[in-house]
Motif scaffolding. Structure first.
Motif, PDB file in Angstrom:
ATOM      1  N   VAL A  15      12.923  -2.551  20.049  1.00  5.47           N
ATOM      2  CA  VAL A  15      12.407  -1.554  19.370  1.00  5.47           C
ATOM      3  C   VAL A  15      12.326  -2.074  17.925  1.00  5.47           C
ATOM      4  N   PHE A  16      14.395  -1.941  17.501  1.00  2.60           N
ATOM      5  CA  PHE A  16      14.376  -1.784  15.736  1.00  2.60           C
ATOM      6  C   PHE A  16      13.920  -3.281  15.195  1.00  2.60           C
ATOM      7  N   PHE A  17      15.051  -4.418  16.368  1.00  7.36           N
ATOM      8  CA  PHE A  17      14.597  -6.015  15.300  1.00  7.36           C
ATOM      9  C   PHE A  17      13.024  -6.393  15.842  1.00  7.36           C
ATOM     10  N   TYR A  18      12.082  -6.414  17.062  1.00  7.01           N
ATOM     11  CA  TYR A  18      11.180  -6.582  16.713  1.00  7.01           C
ATOM     12  C   TYR A  18       9.766  -5.967  16.566  1.00  7.01           C
ATOM     13  N   VAL A  19      10.055  -4.673  15.577  1.00  2.60           N
ATOM     14  CA  VAL A  19       8.902  -3.962  15.494  1.00  2.60           C
ATOM     15  C   VAL A  19       9.335  -2.690  13.805  1.00  2.60           C
ATOM     16  N   PHE A  20      10.468  -2.596  13.482  1.00  2.00           N
ATOM     17  CA  PHE A  20      11.140  -1.386  12.756  1.00  2.00           C
ATOM     18  C   PHE A  20      11.201  -2.466  11.895  1.00  2.00           C
ATOM     19  N   PHE A  23       7.889  -4.577   9.829  1.00  2.00           N
ATOM     20  CA  PHE A  23       7.066  -3.865   8.572  1.00  2.00           C
ATOM     21  C   PHE A  23       7.763  -2.698   7.812  1.00  2.00           C
ATOM     22  N   ALA A  24       9.119  -3.172   7.957  1.00  2.00           N
ATOM     23  CA  ALA A  24       9.644  -1.866   7.057  1.00  2.00           C
ATOM     24  C   ALA A  24      10.448  -3.332   6.097  1.00  2.00           C
ATOM     25  N   SER A  25      10.176  -4.423   6.329  1.00  2.00           N
ATOM     26  CA  SER A  25      10.807  -5.438   4.999  1.00  2.00           C
ATOM     27  C   SER A  25       9.051  -5.556   3.971  1.00  2.00           C
ATOM     28  N   GLY A  26       8.707  -5.407   4.846  1.00  2.00           N
ATOM     29  CA  GLY A  26       6.817  -4.660   3.746  1.00  2.00           C
ATOM     30  C   GLY A  26       6.501  -3.893   2.768  1.00  2.00           C
ATOM     31  N   HIS A  27       7.894  -2.518   3.687  1.00  2.00           N
ATOM     32  CA  HIS A  27       7.503  -1.773   2.913  1.00  2.00           C
ATOM     33  C   HIS A  27       8.344  -1.908   2.192  1.00  2.00           C
ATOM     34  N   GLN A  86      -1.301  -6.841   8.856  1.00  2.00           N
ATOM     35  CA  GLN A  86      -0.668  -6.865   8.349  1.00  2.00           C
ATOM     36  C   GLN A  86      -0.386  -8.987   7.425  1.00  2.00           C
ATOM     37  N   LEU A  87      -0.648  -9.289   8.505  1.00  2.00           N
ATOM     38  CA  LEU A  87      -0.703 -10.769   8.044  1.00  2.00           C
ATOM     39  C   LEU A  87      -1.460 -10.858   7.398  1.00  2.00           C
ATOM     40  N   LEU A 181       8.559 -14.526  -0.663  1.00  2.00           N
ATOM     41  CA  LEU A 181       9.869 -13.214   0.205  1.00  2.00           C
ATOM     42  C   LEU A 181       8.033 -12.754   0.905  1.00  2.00           C
ATOM     43  N   LEU A 182       7.265 -12.471   0.554  1.00  2.00           N
ATOM     44  CA  LEU A 182       6.448 -11.680   0.815  1.00  2.00           C
ATOM     45  C   LEU A 182       5.334 -12.720   2.250  1.00  2.00           C
ATOM     46  N   ALA A 183       5.761 -13.408   1.876  1.00  2.00           N
ATOM     47  CA  ALA A 183       4.689 -14.676   2.873  1.00  2.00           C
ATOM     48  C   ALA A 183       5.654 -14.267   3.996  1.00  2.00           C
ATOM     49  N   CYS A 184       7.259 -15.106   3.725  1.00  2.00           N
ATOM     50  CA  CYS A 184       7.921 -14.773   5.112  1.00  2.00           C
ATOM     51  C   CYS A 184       7.845 -13.259   5.550  1.00  2.00           C
ATOM     52  N   THR A 185       8.192 -12.478   5.004  1.00  2.00           N
ATOM     53  CA  THR A 185       7.823 -11.221   6.248  1.00  2.00           C
ATOM     54  C   THR A 185       6.329 -11.717   7.187  1.00  2.00           C
ATOM     55  N   ALA A 186       4.982 -11.899   6.268  1.00  2.00           N
ATOM     56  CA  ALA A 186       4.053 -11.717   6.860  1.00  2.00           C
ATOM     57  C   ALA A 186       4.003 -12.661   8.085  1.00  2.00           C
ATOM     58  N   PHE A 187       4.679 -13.411   7.746  1.00  2.00           N
ATOM     59  CA  PHE A 187       5.088 -14.527   9.490  1.00  2.00           C
ATOM     60  C   PHE A 187       5.522 -13.782  10.309  1.00  2.00           C
ATOM     61  N   LEU A 188       6.864 -13.221   9.758  1.00  2.00           N
ATOM     62  CA  LEU A 188       7.884 -12.695  10.467  1.00  2.00           C
ATOM     63  C   LEU A 188       6.985 -11.314  11.484  1.00  2.00           C
ATOM     64  N   ILE A 189       6.153 -10.509  10.943  1.00  2.00           N
ATOM     65  CA  ILE A 189       5.499  -9.414  11.443  1.00  2.00           C
ATOM     66  C   ILE A 189       4.786 -10.512  11.943  1.00  2.00           C
ATOM     67  N   TRP A 190       3.891 -11.418  12.566  1.00  2.00           N
ATOM     68  CA  TRP A 190       3.311 -12.022  13.277  1.00  2.00           C
ATOM     69  C   TRP A 190       3.967 -12.483  14.070  1.00  2.00           C
ATOM     70  N   SER A 191       4.914 -12.940  13.913  1.00  2.00           N
ATOM     71  CA  SER A 191       5.336 -14.179  15.037  1.00  2.00           C
ATOM     72  C   SER A 191       6.762 -12.738  15.942  1.00  2.00           C
TER      73      SER A 191
END
Length: 428
Positions: A15-20, A23-27, A86-87, A181-191
């Motif tokens: 949950v920490f690595f794949y969810v929190f 999304f926390a990176s976006g925040h 978020q993507l 960084l925003l684009a990378c965060t979007a990709f991280l959330i999606w993947s």
């Protein structure tokens, strides 16, 4: 399995690595971009010859668009889920950052800042929605406390680290990096974020307007905002601007001392948010409801403001830090709403709450300035202590009715139970 429920159970580490974390990176980036103009102001003024009015309007454009997008984002979160939303939104924010980097006029920068606000408007709410899907509701306060703390870390990163980065690049280069960084965060959330077993329904049996009205009519939502909304708006509106001015005008601290105390305040937000979550979870295991924890915290928060009104000179430094440390209790509002509302409305409820908070913070910040401006500054430009005492006094008066109503509601069940026990006939 119901729609929108997890397809599998995740461990705490997963949950920490794949969810929190995604999304926390976006925040984190949202909080950084929200406050970065305070540091960039001299560079923006020098590059584009902005007037103070233009600089203020440019900065506030983020908050206006951020507030306007809340309800549409809430609806989208409930219909399509935080992963898809978020993507799209972070891609919009990345485009806005690139627009800002290439802007050559006030209007171009204001438009770019507005686009950034639109794109970042769902970062916190999407994180709340995603996290609440994958963890036990009883753990929400502590997890969301860490999420709020990461936002504080993002705001802190917009100060000294950004100033240090400007030694190696200009503000345009900085915004290009932020866009990446925003684009990378979007990709991280999606993947990285796991997909749900079944996507949220594209359509609801309840019309959108009716469902939003249902949020505002919900008794739990109304009880929560009646206690916490105004203090939350006061915390956001004052912490971001007027605490620094109060330290300068009333406490008469030099600029370097004010900057140091504001750094301490940022640290207080981070540690306070974590502490609030842990205390709330600890209290919940002992039968104490989160709203009761909030009631105690709000009472302490108002007490700090009363000390400011009383002009408690021996501890101006302590009061400035306590204001932000104790004020973080207002962040519990999100967890209470997420716990008390139906799962199908949590996104909408959270964004309705966010809309109220940001509009309230705007009113508090502007209204406080209008009140202080009723007095004349001295030859050094400092406004008198009386102006701030009156302004803080008005804020205290606005917050007291909610606290008193909460106290009355807490006393009624006990009184009713006592009366009931007296009236009940004895069993033969």
């Amino acid at each position: 399995m119901n729609a929108g429920q997890p397809a599998l159970r995740l461990s705490g580490r997963e949950v920490f690595f794949y969810v929190f974390l995604p999304f926390a990176s976006g925040h984190y980036l949202s909080a950084l971009l929200r406050t970065v103009n305070a540091v960039l102001a001299p560079d923006l003024v020098a590059s584009l010859a902005l007037s103070p009015a233009q600089l203020g309007l440019l900065t506030s454009a983020f908050f206006v668009s951020f507030a306007l997008v809340q309800l549409p984002v809430g609806i989208a979160l409930d219909r399509y889920g935080p992963r898809k939303v978020q993507l799209v939104l972070l891609a919009v924010a990345a485009a806005g950052a690139l627009m800002f980097a290439s802007g050559d006029s006030f209007l171009e920068l204001m438009l770019a800042r507005t686009v950034i606000g639109f794109g970042l408007g769902g970062c916190f709410m999407a994180a709340v929605k995603a996290i609440s899907t994958w963890i036990d509701p009883a753990r929400l306060p502590s997890v969301q406390g860490f999420l709020i703390a990461i936002g504080g870390l993002g705001a802190a990163s917009a100060t000294a680290p950004v100033r240090a980065a400007l030694h190696y690049m200009d503000w345009r280069g900085l915004f290009v990096i932020l866009a990446l960084l925003l684009a990378c965060t979007a990709f991280l959330i999606w993947s990285a974020t796991p997909r749900l077993a079944q996507a949220p329904k594209a359509k609801s049996d309840v019309p959108v307007i009716a469902s939003i009205a249902a949020v505002y009519r919900d008794p739990a939502f109304r009880k929560t905002i009646s206690l916490i909304l105004i203090p939350h708006a006061v915390f956001f509106g004052i912490q971001g601007l007027w605490i620094g001015r109060w330290l300068s005008d009333v406490a008469r601290f030099p600029d370097h001392a004010v900057v140091y105390l504001l750094y301490l305040s940022m640290a207080a937000v981070i540690f306070g948010a974590i502490a609030v979550g842990m205390i709330t979870e600890w209290a919940g295991k002992r039968g104490v409801k989160p709203l009761d924890v909030a009631g105690i915290g709000i009472a302490l928060f108002i007490a700090v403001q009363v000390a400011i009104v009383c002009n408690w000179k021996p501890s101006f430094q302590l009061l400035s830090v306590l204001f932000t440390l104790i004020g973080t209790i207002t962040g519990i509002e999100y967890a209470i709403v997420a716990q008390s509302m139906p799962k199908s409305l949590t996104g909408r409820a959270a964004t309705c709450l966010n809309l109220l908070i940001f509009v309230g913070a705007f009113v508090v910040q502007a209204g406080f300035g209008l009140l202080v401006g009723l007095w004349e500054p001295n030859h050094l430009g400092h406004y008198p202590a009386t102006a701030y005492r009156v302004a803080f006094g008005v804020l205290v008066l606005l917050q007291l009715p909610g606290l008193l109503s909460f106290a009355l509601r807490r006393s009624r069940p006990a009184s009713a139970a006592a009366g009931l026990s007296i009236r009940l006939p004895s069993t033969p």
